[in-house]
Design a protein around this motif. Structure first.
Motif, mmCIF file in Angstrom:
data_model
loop_
_atom_site.group_PDB
_atom_site.id
_atom_site.type_symbol
_atom_site.label_atom_id
_atom_site.label_comp_id
_atom_site.label_asym_id
_atom_site.label_seq_id
_atom_site.Cartn_x
_atom_site.Cartn_y
_atom_site.Cartn_z
ATOM 1 N N SER A 17 -10.183 67.745 29.367
ATOM 2 C CA SER A 17 -10.835 68.485 30.434
ATOM 3 C C SER A 17 -9.930 68.625 31.642
ATOM 4 C CB SER A 17 -12.121 67.758 30.870
ATOM 5 O OG SER A 17 -13.040 67.663 29.815
ATOM 6 N N ARG A 19 -10.382 70.353 35.875
ATOM 7 C CA ARG A 19 -11.179 71.086 36.852
ATOM 8 C C ARG A 19 -10.247 71.838 37.786
ATOM 9 N NH1 ARG A 19 -15.431 69.176 41.556
ATOM 10 N NH2 ARG A 19 -13.489 68.536 42.572
ATOM 11 N N SER A 21 -9.636 74.338 41.023
ATOM 12 C CA SER A 21 -10.231 74.634 42.316
ATOM 13 C C SER A 21 -9.642 75.922 42.864
ATOM 14 C CB SER A 21 -9.976 73.496 43.309
ATOM 15 O OG SER A 21 -10.550 72.287 42.870
ATOM 16 N N PHE A 66 -16.871 75.911 29.548
ATOM 17 C CA PHE A 66 -16.457 76.027 30.946
ATOM 18 C C PHE A 66 -17.692 76.212 31.821
ATOM 19 C CE2 PHE A 66 -11.959 78.014 30.209
ATOM 20 C CZ PHE A 66 -11.648 76.981 29.332
ATOM 21 N N THR A 67 -17.610 75.692 33.038
ATOM 22 C CA THR A 67 -18.687 75.855 34.010
ATOM 23 C C THR A 67 -18.097 76.222 35.364
ATOM 24 O OG1 THR A 67 -20.036 74.184 32.886
ATOM 25 C CG2 THR A 67 -20.660 74.780 35.124
ATOM 26 N N SER A 69 -18.702 76.817 39.439
ATOM 27 C CA SER A 69 -19.604 76.365 40.484
ATOM 28 C C SER A 69 -18.964 76.642 41.834
ATOM 29 C CB SER A 69 -19.925 74.877 40.337
ATOM 30 O OG SER A 69 -18.751 74.092 40.453
ATOM 31 N N TYR A 78 -15.073 76.202 41.826
ATOM 32 C CA TYR A 78 -14.480 75.343 40.807
ATOM 33 C C TYR A 78 -14.682 75.951 39.426
ATOM 34 C CZ TYR A 78 -14.841 72.033 44.654
ATOM 35 O OH TYR A 78 -14.742 71.415 45.881
ATOM 36 N N GLN A 80 -14.825 74.049 35.866
ATOM 37 C CA GLN A 80 -14.761 72.859 35.027
ATOM 38 C C GLN A 80 -14.519 73.299 33.599
ATOM 39 O OE1 GLN A 80 -14.970 69.481 35.862
ATOM 40 N NE2 GLN A 80 -14.396 69.174 33.707
ATOM 41 N N ASN A 82 -13.951 72.040 29.791
ATOM 42 C CA ASN A 82 -14.084 70.958 28.824
ATOM 43 C C ASN A 82 -13.719 71.450 27.427
ATOM 44 O OD1 ASN A 82 -15.122 69.321 30.914
ATOM 45 N ND2 ASN A 82 -17.220 69.956 30.466
#
Length: 122
Positions: A17, A19, A21, A66-67, A69, A78, A80, A82
């Motif tokens: 994973s 993240r 930014s 993926f997420t 946010s 962001y 995220q 995974n």
């Protein structure tokens, strides 16, 4: 001056994973649609995910992994990521759309960051 700065890329093993930014300055990120795109040499830049207001959009190949946010207090979006796969290897860019269309087409975005490299390899 509107500016976007990506960070968080790196080398990760398959299944791992990261993240990413996207920090904005010079404008209020919450008033824009923000998209994440990726590009590998010789290929067209492709949309990965976008967010407009409270609605998120995903390319089919990242759904469930993926997420996207947003933290308006930090003026940052962001991504995220995974269950990363070698096929996710690319330079990832964030971009701003003043019309907040939730688009995954790069042509709808006016302002771009410099990119952050993601390499998925064992």
């Amino acid at each position: 001056q509107l500016q976007l700065v990506e960070s968080g890329g790196g080398l990760v093993q398959p299944g791992g994973s990261l993240r990413l930014s996207c920090a904005a300055s010079g404008f209020t990120l919450g008033n824009y649609g923000i998209g994440w795109f990726r590009q590998v040499p010789g290929e067209e830049r492709e949309g990965v995910s976008s967010i407009c207001g409270g609605t998120a959009y995903y390319a089919h190949f990242v759904k469930g992994r993926f997420t996207i946010s947003r933290d308006n207090s930090k003026n940052t979006v962001y991504l995220q990521m995974n269950s990363l796969e070698p096929e996710d290897t690319a330079v990832y860019y964030c971009a701003a759309d003043p019309r907040c269309r939730g688009s995954l087409w790069y042509g709808d975005y006016a302002s771009w960051g410099q990119g952050t490299r993601v390499t998925v390899s064992s």
